[in-house]
Design an enzyme around this catalytic site. Structure first.
Site: not given
Length: 251
Positions: A144, A158
């Site tokens: 990501s 995350y």
């Protein structure tokens, strides 16, 4: 132009979103695809039916459970006797802030790291051991933008998990290139999927201002990037992270 005929590819989290588009794209390029699902068995079976049961199969595994990644990879190998490419796409992104109770904070961190990093590491370990018996293979980890830019305060866990995934990918590339085991990371920003749809609608103006290209990433672009890496056409790119974020973050 990418031809994946003859390759067997495991896509984790393959029943929805980026994973579904990736599985369909890989199959369209000729690959035999193993569609992993966590809870969406019906969706996974529909994808397999669309692709064709001779060219695809579905396997379920709850990656929140310790050891589930190991069992999943071994089941994947049993389907055709081999796996040539592993795509670690499955991930979770629950919200938790420092203001939540400590037990909830710890549980959210533990679950996120288990799915997004520990299970990925287990799958990579199994893949490396398997690839050694086959003179090589390819690992593609879906990370990501948050691994590099960070994320909102309620998503620090995350971002941390995806940062760990990038470090894992680079370490594998450096450590096993001499055995023809290649490892890449793909780092999207916001991707237009059903899971993200509500957030994207609620924050459309803010997101548009943040992305110079003016829109979030279509899942097809992530899938096309994975297909290119799976082809083996860029062996010397091993260890690299490919960014897809509309120039909202550049390195």
């Amino acid at each position: 132009m990418v031809n994946l005929t003859g390759k067997v590819i495991l896509v984790t989290g393959g029943s929805r979103g980026i994973g579904e588009t990736t599985a369909r794209t890989l199959a369209a390029a000729g690959a035999q695809v193993i569609v992993h699902y966590g809870h969406s068995a019906d969706e996974a079976q529909l994808i397999v039916q669309d692709i064709g049961r001779g060219q695809a199969t579905a396997l379920g595994a709850d990656l929140t459970r310790v050891g589930a990644g190991v069992a999943l990879f071994r089941e994947a190998v049993a389907w055709q006797g081999r796996v040539d490419v592993l795509v670690n796409n499955a991930g979770i992104a629950p919200s938790v802030s420092v203001d939540e109770p400590l037990d909830e904070w710890r549980d959210t961190w533990a679950r996120t790291l288990q799915v997004n990093l520990t299970a990925v590491a287990d799958l990579c370990r199994e893949a490396i051991l398997h690839f050694r018996t086959r003179q090589g293979g390819i690992l593609i980890n879906i990370a990501s933008r948050a691994a590099f830019r960070g994320d909102n305060p309620d998503a620090m866990h995350y971002a941390a998990s995806k940062g760990g995934m990038v470090a894992l990918t680079r370490s594998i590339a450096r450590g096993y290139a001499h055995e023809n085991i290649l490892a890449y990371a793909v780092a999207p920003g916001w991707v237009r999927t059903d899971m993200a749809a509500h957030y994207l609608r609620e924050h459309a103006a803010e997101i548009a201002r943040d992305i110079p290209l003016g829109d979030v990433v279509p899942p097809e672009e992530v899938a096309n990037t994975v297909a290119f890496l799976a082809s083996g056409l860029a062996r010397h790119m091993t260890g690299a992270t490919l960014d897809l974020n509309g120039a909202s973050y550049t390195r």
